[in-house]
Design a protein around this motif. Structure first.
Motif, PDB file in Angstrom:
ATOM      1  N   ALA A  32       0.747  -1.129   0.092  1.00  0.00           N
ATOM      2  CA  ALA A  32       0.079   0.019   0.032  1.00  0.00           C
ATOM      3  C   ALA A  32       0.887   1.098  -0.077  1.00  0.00           C
ATOM      4  O   ALA A  32       1.807   1.380   0.834  1.00  0.00           O
ATOM      5  CB  ALA A  32      -0.949  -0.088   1.312  1.00  0.00           C
ATOM      6  N   SER A  80      -2.642   7.023   5.382  1.00  0.00           N
ATOM      7  CA  SER A  80      -4.154   6.311   5.497  1.00  0.00           C
ATOM      8  C   SER A  80      -3.800   5.019   4.566  1.00  0.00           C
ATOM      9  O   SER A  80      -4.727   3.916   5.205  1.00  0.00           O
ATOM     10  CB  SER A  80      -5.079   7.135   4.940  1.00  0.00           C
ATOM     11  N   GLU A  81      -3.676   4.882   3.614  1.00  0.00           N
ATOM     12  CA  GLU A  81      -3.534   3.828   2.524  1.00  0.00           C
ATOM     13  C   GLU A  81      -2.731   2.654   3.518  1.00  0.00           C
ATOM     14  O   GLU A  81      -3.448   1.513   3.534  1.00  0.00           O
ATOM     15  CB  GLU A  81      -2.901   3.903   1.293  1.00  0.00           C
ATOM     16  N   HIS A  97      -4.937   1.398   6.598  1.00  0.00           N
ATOM     17  CA  HIS A  97      -6.160   0.538   6.378  1.00  0.00           C
ATOM     18  C   HIS A  97      -5.674  -0.707   5.705  1.00  0.00           C
ATOM     19  O   HIS A  97      -6.361  -1.727   6.117  1.00  0.00           O
ATOM     20  CB  HIS A  97      -7.028   1.276   5.287  1.00  0.00           C
ATOM     21  N   ALA A  98      -4.659  -0.697   4.929  1.00  0.00           N
ATOM     22  CA  ALA A  98      -4.335  -2.144   4.337  1.00  0.00           C
ATOM     23  C   ALA A  98      -3.737  -3.101   5.348  1.00  0.00           C
ATOM     24  O   ALA A  98      -3.721  -4.291   5.306  1.00  0.00           O
ATOM     25  CB  ALA A  98      -3.161  -1.902   3.163  1.00  0.00           C
ATOM     26  N   ASP A 119       1.345   5.561   0.065  1.00  0.00           N
ATOM     27  CA  ASP A 119       0.688   6.715   0.108  1.00  0.00           C
ATOM     28  C   ASP A 119       1.490   7.834  -0.514  1.00  0.00           C
ATOM     29  O   ASP A 119       2.966   7.860   0.088  1.00  0.00           O
ATOM     30  CB  ASP A 119       0.502   7.076   1.796  1.00  0.00           C
TER      31      ASP A 119
END
Length: 378
Positions: free
Chosen positions: A31, A54-55, A58-59, A33
């Motif tokens: 992921a 954030s990516e 969440h991942a 960002d």
């Protein structure tokens, strides 16, 4: 700070976190960002703009959050200035700060720490406050783009204060009580008196950690083996957080000098890549410069300053870095999965109690003596 009422913790039902267990992402995943997509939000205070990875958060099952904090207003305004005494109670009591520009003064356990670029602080459920920060006076857009570094120099120390900050889980989902309001703080008393109790969730060995960027333990050491390609020698700094984090997270900075200039403070003993290869999940944040990675299929991708990649244990490999580059690597360890999250009920109950969770007094040395105890106290 001398106005406190005791609470029977057993009667109130307060215990260590008893919510869902934390889970790292053990799959093959990547992921990214990108700095070009960054949003800066004044989430908690008007002068502090937060840019979340954030990516990656969440991942990785929302288990570990890395964000950049950029100071964007002067300290003398009525709505800015020093913070109140407060503490963070994430699972594991984990909070990491790496200063990347400007200067700050923090108060941990009644002791002042004046820190600048490259300083590392890790604290586990310690009551603290931020007393001072620098502000460049630049407009927001220009301020957010001033270069960052982990090596102190006159230019970087003159910029607005910025730091990278990391928590286990999201700060909005665990207790963050302000211990007392400013009208209750007795400045003559705070250096000598602390209050402790057993309500915390720290692994064995976890405590306070401060690494000065010019200390011997913080020297950049040459990387052996040539596994990371670069036009100039590659160096590695161990930021020393594995033990004081309670064996939750490892941390290293991988860096090169600018062309024709010896910038990094160096040691002579070489290190190999195995010395910083730990991590069930790995996170790389490019502080300055450029870095090249490959995924598990051998496909390459590039990161620039401000970019972050979060990946599975064997999902990505750092294969090259440019000149004048600094990359933070964090490795999330298996011990993180021994932790549990705070339930909303627990979080709200602790936030509501705030100063009333004090259970005993402990006379301590002056703020210029001794190290922080590392427990929950005001």
């Amino acid at each position: 700070m001398n106005v406190h009422a005791t609470v029977d913790l057993k009667r109130s039902g307060l215990t260590r976190p008893n919510g869902a267990p934390l889970r790292l992402n053990h799959q093959d995943f990547i992921a990214i960002d990108r700095d070009r997509d960054a949003t800066y939000e004044a989430t908690y205070r008007p002068q502090a703009l937060y840019n979340r990875a954030s990516e990656g958060f969440h991942a990785n099952n929302e288990t570990f959050l890395l964000h950049e904090v950029a100071t964007n207003l002067p300290i003398y305004r009525e709505d800015t200035g020093p913070t109140d005494f407060h503490l963070h109670l994430p699972p594991g009591g984990f909070q990491l700060v790496l200063v990347t520009s400007g200067m700050f003064t923090f108060d941990y356990d009644g002791r002042f720490y004046n820190v600048g670029p490259g300083a590392v602080m890790l604290q586990s459920a310690i009551v603290h406050r931020q007393l001072f920060y620098t502000w460049s006076g630049l407009p927001t857009g220009e301020n957010l783009k001033t270069p960052q570094t982990v090596v102190p120099d006159a230019m970087s120390m003159g910029y607005s204060g910025k730091f990278l900050e990391a928590f286990v889980t999201d700060p909005t989902t665990f207790p963050n009580p302000t211990i007392v309001g400013p009208e209750q703080i007795d400045e003559a008393e705070t250096p000598r008196v602390a209050w402790t109790h057993s309500l915390h969730d720290r692994p064995a060995d976890a405590g306070f950690w401060l690494q000065d960027p010019l200390a011997l333990e913080a020297l950049f050491r040459p990387l052996a083996g040539g596994l990371i390609q670069s036009a100039s020698p590659v160096y590695v700094r161990d930021i020393g957080i594995e033990i004081p984090s309670g064996h939750l997270v490892t941390g290293h900075i991988i860096a090169t000098d600018p062309r024709g200039h010896s910038l990094l403070p160096k040691g002579t003993a070489a290190v190999d890549a195995a010395s910083f290869a730990k991590g069930e999940v790995v996170i790389y944040r490019v502080i300055r410069g450029t870095a090249e990675f490959t995924d598990s299929a051998g496909k390459s991708f590039q990161l620039a300053a401000g970019d972050v990649v979060t990946a599975g244990k064997t999902s990505t490999t750092l294969v090259g870095i440019g000149e004048n580059t600094q990359v933070l690597r964090l490795g999330l360890l298996k011990g993180m999965e021994q932790l549990r999250s705070w339930t909303p009920t627990q979080r709200d109950e602790i936030d509501g109690l705030a100063a009333r969770i004090i259970t005993q007094t402990d006379v301590r040395p002056l703020r210029t003596e001794g190290k922080p105890v590392g427990y929950l106290y005001a």
